[in-house]
Design an enzyme around this catalytic site. Structure first.
Site, PDB file in Angstrom:
ATOM      1  CD  GLU A  98      -2.857   1.516   0.536  1.00  0.00           C
ATOM      2  OE1 GLU A  98      -2.427   1.480  -0.627  1.00  0.00           O
ATOM      3  OE2 GLU A  98      -3.997   2.036   1.064  1.00  0.00           O
ATOM      4  CG  ASP A  99      -0.725   4.834  -1.679  1.00  0.00           C
ATOM      5  OD1 ASP A  99      -1.717   4.447  -0.603  1.00  0.00           O
ATOM      6  OD2 ASP A  99      -1.299   5.835  -2.179  1.00  0.00           O
ATOM      7  CG  ASP A 102      -4.735   9.238   6.189  1.00  0.00           C
ATOM      8  OD1 ASP A 102      -4.650   9.598   7.461  1.00  0.00           O
ATOM      9  OD2 ASP A 102      -5.467  10.298   5.383  1.00  0.00           O
ATOM     10  CG  PHE A 151      -2.255  15.730   0.275  1.00  0.00           C
ATOM     11  CD1 PHE A 151      -3.197  14.698   0.531  1.00  0.00           C
ATOM     12  CD2 PHE A 151      -2.058  16.054  -1.016  1.00  0.00           C
ATOM     13  CE1 PHE A 151      -3.782  14.048  -0.372  1.00  0.00           C
ATOM     14  CE2 PHE A 151      -2.395  15.046  -2.021  1.00  0.00           C
ATOM     15  CZ  PHE A 151      -3.389  14.342  -1.506  1.00  0.00           C
ATOM     16  NE  ARG A 164      -1.826   8.478 -10.025  1.00  0.00           N
ATOM     17  CZ  ARG A 164      -2.714   8.147  -8.865  1.00  0.00           C
ATOM     18  NH1 ARG A 164      -1.977   7.636  -7.734  1.00  0.00           N
ATOM     19  NH2 ARG A 164      -3.753   8.286  -8.820  1.00  0.00           N
TER      20      ARG A 164
HETATM   21  P1  5GP Z   1      -7.121   5.480   4.626  1.00  0.00           P
HETATM   22  O1  5GP Z   1      -8.222   4.261   4.263  1.00  0.00           O
HETATM   23  O2  5GP Z   1      -5.838   4.714   5.323  1.00  0.00           O
HETATM   24  O3  5GP Z   1      -7.582   6.636   5.264  1.00  0.00           O
HETATM   25  O4  5GP Z   1      -6.575   5.932   3.248  1.00  0.00           O
HETATM   26  C1  5GP Z   1      -5.550   5.454   2.501  1.00  0.00           C
HETATM   27  C2  5GP Z   1      -5.694   5.974   1.237  1.00  0.00           C
HETATM   28  O5  5GP Z   1      -5.750   7.491   1.233  1.00  0.00           O
HETATM   29  C3  5GP Z   1      -4.268   5.894   0.556  1.00  0.00           C
HETATM   30  O6  5GP Z   1      -4.112   4.700  -0.217  1.00  0.00           O
HETATM   31  C4  5GP Z   1      -4.000   6.904  -0.385  1.00  0.00           C
HETATM   32  O7  5GP Z   1      -4.801   6.909  -1.469  1.00  0.00           O
HETATM   33  C5  5GP Z   1      -5.050   8.221   0.328  1.00  0.00           C
HETATM   34  N1  5GP Z   1      -4.004   8.941   0.942  1.00  0.00           N
HETATM   35  C6  5GP Z   1      -4.279   9.420   2.336  1.00  0.00           C
HETATM   36  N2  5GP Z   1      -3.203  10.033   2.394  1.00  0.00           N
HETATM   37  C7  5GP Z   1      -2.751  10.905   1.480  1.00  0.00           C
HETATM   38  C8  5GP Z   1      -1.704  11.627   1.156  1.00  0.00           C
HETATM   39  O8  5GP Z   1      -1.141  12.286   2.138  1.00  0.00           O
HETATM   40  N3  5GP Z   1      -1.314  11.910  -0.062  1.00  0.00           N
HETATM   41  C9  5GP Z   1      -2.134  11.033  -1.051  1.00  0.00           C
HETATM   42  N4  5GP Z   1      -1.688  11.597  -2.325  1.00  0.00           N
HETATM   43  N5  5GP Z   1      -3.027  10.334  -0.727  1.00  0.00           N
HETATM   44  C10 5GP Z   1      -3.366   9.935   0.419  1.00  0.00           C
END
Ligand code: 5GP
Length: 174
Positions: A98-99, A102, A151, A164
């Site tokens: 996963e990237d 959050d 962010f 990207r």
């Molecule tokens: P979660 O379900 O953990 O809240 O969200 C995860 C997803 O939110 C990540 O896979 C990503 O796509 C997006 N996301 C959360 N924080 C960031 C950020 O700082 N930058 C970007 N580009 N995407 C984020």
């Protein structure tokens, strides 16, 4: 106008993905492994990571894409597949790549899905663990970098589909 501030350089990312690849190789040794890339954000991290895992014949690679609805109220967000995995994971070790973790809602959803499909084990490798907004307690087994908040874009991560392709990870001031 968006201004970018570099947080992790191309060199730092290269060193970290090499180290994580070694760590992952040591954990799984000769066991078969399915590695799932969470599109789109993890695509560069995934491609660097898998090239650093020394397991040529034992790896199966797959891709998943997830969408989330209702983002204004995070705790009631619904996650769904827009592209499901194609490999059968029953009885297999799975590593999710996963990237960013959050709030943790996306990973919680995917972990549940893989458990329903009877994966033997599921671990998570995340390029970034962002703590400030975590809602679900998710165990991340392999973490690239920890950050508090902000962010981030670059190295796979986008803002409105842009940035990207940046080789480094930057904080975007929107
Ligand atoms: P979660 O379900 O953990 O809240 O969200 C995860 C997803 O939110 C990540 O896979 C990503 O796509 C997006 N996301 C959360 N924080 C960031 C950020 O700082 N930058 C970007 N580009 N995407 C984020």
């Amino acid at each position: 106008m968006v201004t970018l501030k570099e947080i992790f350089s191309e060199q730092e990312i290269r060193e970290r993905t090499t180290a994580l690849g070694k760590e992952i190789s040591e954990v799984y040794k000769d066991e078969p492994l399915v590695i799932i890339c969470v599109l789109k954000g993890a695509f560069l991290f995934f491609s660097d990571l898998v090239r650093n895992i020394k397991k040529d014949s034992q790896l199966e690679l797959d891709f998943v894409r997830l969408a989330s609805y209702g983002s204004s109220d995070k705790s009631s967000r619904t996650i769904s597949f827009t592209k499901d995995i194609e490999v059968n994971v029953e009885g297999k070790n799975v590593l999710i790549v996963e990237d960013i973790v959050d709030t943790g809602l996306t990973m919680e959803f995917l972990l549940k899905q893989l458990s329903v499909r009877k994966a033997k084990s599921v671990k998570i490798a995340a390029l970034l663990s962002k703590k400030a907004r975590r809602e679900k307690s998710i165990a991340i087994d392999f973490v690239g970098f920890y950050i508090q908040d902000g962010f981030l874009v670059g190295y796979g991560l986008d803002y409105a589909e842009k940035y990207r392709n940046l080789p480094c990870i930057c904080e975007a001031q929107l």
